[in-house]
Design an enzyme around this catalytic site. Sequence first.
Site, PDB file in Angstrom:
ATOM      1  N   HIS A   4      39.863  54.834  31.090  1.00 11.10           N
ATOM      2  CA  HIS A   4      40.994  53.908  31.086  1.00 11.10           C
ATOM      3  C   HIS A   4      40.927  52.934  32.260  1.00 11.10           C
ATOM      4  O   HIS A   4      41.009  53.340  33.409  1.00 11.10           O
ATOM      5  CB  HIS A   4      42.288  54.726  31.163  1.00 11.10           C
ATOM      6  CG  HIS A   4      43.540  53.924  31.098  1.00 11.10           C
ATOM      7  ND1 HIS A   4      44.501  53.977  32.076  1.00 11.10           N
ATOM      8  CD2 HIS A   4      43.990  53.049  30.170  1.00 11.10           C
ATOM      9  CE1 HIS A   4      45.502  53.187  31.750  1.00 11.10           C
ATOM     10  NE2 HIS A   4      45.217  52.601  30.602  1.00 11.10           N
ATOM     11  N   ASP A  12      41.603  45.426  30.138  1.00 10.40           N
ATOM     12  CA  ASP A  12      42.650  44.469  29.800  1.00 10.40           C
ATOM     13  C   ASP A  12      42.182  43.054  30.118  1.00 10.40           C
ATOM     14  O   ASP A  12      41.608  42.813  31.179  1.00 10.40           O
ATOM     15  CB  ASP A  12      43.902  44.764  30.630  1.00 10.40           C
ATOM     16  CG  ASP A  12      44.351  46.209  30.482  1.00 10.40           C
ATOM     17  OD1 ASP A  12      44.926  46.534  29.435  1.00 10.40           O
ATOM     18  OD2 ASP A  12      44.115  47.004  31.414  1.00 10.40           O
ATOM     19  N   GLU A  39      41.743  45.197  25.338  1.00  7.83           N
ATOM     20  CA  GLU A  39      43.152  44.898  25.053  1.00  7.83           C
ATOM     21  C   GLU A  39      43.462  43.466  25.455  1.00  7.83           C
ATOM     22  O   GLU A  39      43.241  43.070  26.597  1.00  7.83           O
ATOM     23  CB  GLU A  39      44.089  45.848  25.787  1.00  7.83           C
ATOM     24  CG  GLU A  39      45.561  45.505  25.524  1.00  7.83           C
ATOM     25  CD  GLU A  39      46.552  46.382  26.244  1.00  7.83           C
ATOM     26  OE1 GLU A  39      47.737  46.001  26.302  1.00  7.83           O
ATOM     27  OE2 GLU A  39      46.153  47.448  26.764  1.00  7.83           O
ATOM     28  N   HIS A  67      45.207  43.942  34.436  1.00  7.11           N
ATOM     29  CA  HIS A  67      46.278  44.483  33.596  1.00  7.11           C
ATOM     30  C   HIS A  67      47.594  43.731  33.729  1.00  7.11           C
ATOM     31  O   HIS A  67      48.165  43.264  32.743  1.00  7.11           O
ATOM     32  CB  HIS A  67      46.498  45.967  33.905  1.00  7.11           C
ATOM     33  CG  HIS A  67      47.612  46.577  33.109  1.00  7.11           C
ATOM     34  ND1 HIS A  67      48.925  46.588  33.538  1.00  7.11           N
ATOM     35  CD2 HIS A  67      47.604  47.192  31.899  1.00  7.11           C
ATOM     36  CE1 HIS A  67      49.678  47.179  32.627  1.00  7.11           C
ATOM     37  NE2 HIS A  67      48.907  47.551  31.625  1.00  7.11           N
ATOM     38  N   GLU A 110      38.029  51.282  28.293  1.00  5.14           N
ATOM     39  CA  GLU A 110      39.180  50.450  27.933  1.00  5.14           C
ATOM     40  C   GLU A 110      39.433  49.464  29.065  1.00  5.14           C
ATOM     41  O   GLU A 110      39.328  49.823  30.241  1.00  5.14           O
ATOM     42  CB  GLU A 110      40.408  51.344  27.717  1.00  5.14           C
ATOM     43  CG  GLU A 110      41.634  50.624  27.173  1.00  5.14           C
ATOM     44  CD  GLU A 110      42.549  50.072  28.260  1.00  5.14           C
ATOM     45  OE1 GLU A 110      43.473  49.309  27.912  1.00  5.14           O
ATOM     46  OE2 GLU A 110      42.338  50.400  29.452  1.00  5.14           O
TER      47      GLU A 110
END
Length: 266
Positions: free
Chosen positions: A8, A38, A110, A51, A36
């Site tokens: 993450h 952002d 994301e 993020h 993962e």
Amino acid sequence: MNNPCVAHRGWSGRAPENTMAAFRMALEAPEVAWIELDVQLSKDAVPVVIHDYNLRRTTNGRGEVRDWTAAELASLDAGSWFSPKFKGESIPTLDEVLRESAGRAKLNIELKTDGIRYPGIEGKVLERVYEYGRQEDVVFTSFHPGTLQRLRKLSDHVRLGLILDGWRNTLLQELRELKSDFLSIGYAKLNPARMALLNEAGIQTMAWTVNDKRNMRKVAALDPDLLICTNYPDRWRDMVSESGAKSMSRRMLEGSKKWFRFKPNK
């Protein structure tokens, strides 16, 4: 138990999130199958990896990401807030992560937008992914269904995933309408019945963000293919190792009991 491990924001339990230090640490770990991250857009429309919309928490900058150019963002310190040893870590561009991770891990990208912020982000991010030939090992995710709809209009072939921290009875229908085969969901919202529905619909599911071994074991038990997203891949590794050792011990014990039970008389 062979659940794929997703790092993450990189290995964010040991290094500052969404920095190359965190990504490289995750890439060096053989247990990490996915990373993962952002993505937002800089003032000059460059996809950058961070993020929060605001710079304050994870950098020495102030204001919003969208008000700084990519060069200005790269000059910020995105590591000292985590530890002095990471001083000088910068906000990476998506290009940097795509290059570094090629052939080493799949990416869950994301798109950080509420549907109004960052108009055109879908095309900018898609362009970079295709530029590096990564479209086969990337899934694009978002909390905002409209963002996924725009991505689908741009490409029929890329994988899309909805993110949510809840469950609703219309969820499977929504995923079908988005032509999405991926779901990113808060782990506490999963149970055996919901997992069965997702599997039947052919949805690959990622549970986030699971950081203690007890919950990892509970979530992993729902399905062996369920992706487990964590800040601590080492805890995932230890959980898998401990579960495997316990399983082997049980099999050995059951085997020994069976041997003693049926041991012939001499």
